[in-house]
Design an enzyme around this catalytic site. Sequence first.
Site, PDB file in Angstrom:
ATOM      1  N   HIS A  50       0.855  -1.183   0.000  1.00  0.00           N
ATOM      2  CA  HIS A  50       0.000   0.000   0.000  1.00  0.00           C
ATOM      3  C   HIS A  50       0.894   1.236   0.000  1.00  0.00           C
ATOM      4  O   HIS A  50       2.119   1.132   0.172  1.00  0.00           O
ATOM      5  CB  HIS A  50      -0.940  -0.009   1.214  1.00  0.00           C
ATOM      6  CG  HIS A  50      -0.226  -0.101   2.518  1.00  0.00           C
ATOM      7  ND1 HIS A  50      -0.277  -1.200   3.343  1.00  0.00           N
ATOM      8  CD2 HIS A  50       0.589   0.775   3.137  1.00  0.00           C
ATOM      9  CE1 HIS A  50       0.455  -0.995   4.404  1.00  0.00           C
ATOM     10  NE2 HIS A  50       1.000   0.196   4.308  1.00  0.00           N
TER      11      HIS A  50
HETATM   12  C1  T46 Z   1       2.667   0.405   6.914  1.00  0.00           C
HETATM   13  C2  T46 Z   1       3.430  -0.841   7.137  1.00  0.00           C
HETATM   14  C3  T46 Z   1       4.898  -0.595   7.258  1.00  0.00           C
HETATM   15  C4  T46 Z   1      -4.510  -0.669  13.380  1.00  0.00           C
HETATM   16  O1  T46 Z   1      -5.654  -0.840  13.816  1.00  0.00           O
HETATM   17  N1  T46 Z   1      -3.729   0.339  13.847  1.00  0.00           N
HETATM   18  C5  T46 Z   1      -2.479   0.585  13.374  1.00  0.00           C
HETATM   19  O2  T46 Z   1      -1.811   1.537  13.850  1.00  0.00           O
HETATM   20  C6  T46 Z   1      -1.975  -0.274  12.341  1.00  0.00           C
HETATM   21  C7  T46 Z   1      -0.569  -0.016  11.779  1.00  0.00           C
HETATM   22  C8  T46 Z   1      -2.740  -1.290  11.892  1.00  0.00           C
HETATM   23  N2  T46 Z   1      -3.978  -1.493  12.399  1.00  0.00           N
HETATM   24  C9  T46 Z   1      -4.786  -2.643  11.939  1.00  0.00           C
HETATM   25  C10 T46 Z   1      -5.293  -2.528  10.508  1.00  0.00           C
HETATM   26  C11 T46 Z   1      -5.358  -3.970  10.070  1.00  0.00           C
HETATM   27  O3  T46 Z   1      -6.611  -4.525  10.441  1.00  0.00           O
HETATM   28  O4  T46 Z   1      -3.941  -3.789  11.959  1.00  0.00           O
HETATM   29  C12 T46 Z   1      -4.272  -4.658  10.886  1.00  0.00           C
HETATM   30  C13 T46 Z   1      -3.028  -4.965  10.042  1.00  0.00           C
HETATM   31  O5  T46 Z   1      -2.617  -3.774   9.354  1.00  0.00           O
HETATM   32  P1  T46 Z   1      -1.967  -3.814   7.905  1.00  0.00           P
HETATM   33  O6  T46 Z   1      -2.569  -4.912   7.105  1.00  0.00           O
HETATM   34  O7  T46 Z   1      -2.058  -2.423   7.318  1.00  0.00           O
HETATM   35  O8  T46 Z   1      -0.455  -4.177   8.271  1.00  0.00           O
HETATM   36  P2  T46 Z   1       0.825  -4.105   7.324  1.00  0.00           P
HETATM   37  O9  T46 Z   1       1.934  -4.756   8.075  1.00  0.00           O
HETATM   38  O10 T46 Z   1       0.544  -4.589   5.967  1.00  0.00           O
HETATM   39  O11 T46 Z   1       1.150  -2.518   7.221  1.00  0.00           O
HETATM   40  C14 T46 Z   1       1.602  -1.820   8.370  1.00  0.00           C
HETATM   41  C15 T46 Z   1       0.916  -0.457   8.490  1.00  0.00           C
HETATM   42  O12 T46 Z   1      -0.509  -0.623   8.515  1.00  0.00           O
HETATM   43  C16 T46 Z   1       1.247   0.452   7.332  1.00  0.00           C
HETATM   44  O13 T46 Z   1       0.846   1.791   7.615  1.00  0.00           O
HETATM   45  O14 T46 Z   1       3.129   1.332   6.259  1.00  0.00           O
HETATM   46  O15 T46 Z   1       3.005  -1.606   8.266  1.00  0.00           O
END
Ligand code: T46
Length: 136
Positions: A50
């Site tokens: 993303h």
């Molecule tokens: C990024 C990369 C480096 C929350 O509720 N609060 C938060 O602060 C974050 C970061 C995530 N979430 C929830 C949203 C999703 O349901 O945690 C779940 C997993 O998040 P995501 O699929 O976005 O995780 P990554 O590892 O793909 O991405 C994360 C960050 O979301 C993103 O901003 O830049 O790490």
Amino acid sequence: MQNLLQIHPYFTDGRGKLIALEALTDIFPFDIKRVYFIYDLKSENFRGFHAHKNLEQALICINGSCKVHMDDGNNKHNFFLNKPNQVLTVPKHFWHSMSEFCDNTIILVLASDHYDEKDYIRNYKDFLDYIAKKET
Ligand code: T46
């Protein structure tokens, strides 16, 4: 794009090393409003895929190692993080993903704002359209 990776200074003595992270410096030019970390990672998995519309972030692999793929819509680069004093800036409008985690990898992330799902661009074509619109 290589200049997104910086080496953070550390204090070292006979007891080990210490790194102090401070906001609004050359390394973290933004105020830090959120800190999160990613762990219990499996080597075969990918995360990210993303870009953010406004969020600025810095990634530090404080244990283990991983690959971070970065793409600004015109140029792509892979970074290999395997030292806790490497700080990878992830500016807004950069498509990024993380992979190739070794055992016990922990990625610490410092972010310029609170979590907001509306700030994410999670579709690659939408990302390219967003960049193209920005450049016109
Ligand atoms: C990024 C990369 C480096 C929350 O509720 N609060 C938060 O602060 C974050 C970061 C995530 N979430 C929830 C949203 C999703 O349901 O945690 C779940 C997993 O998040 P995501 O699929 O976005 O995780 P990554 O590892 O793909 O991405 C994360 C960050 O979301 C993103 O901003 O830049 O790490």
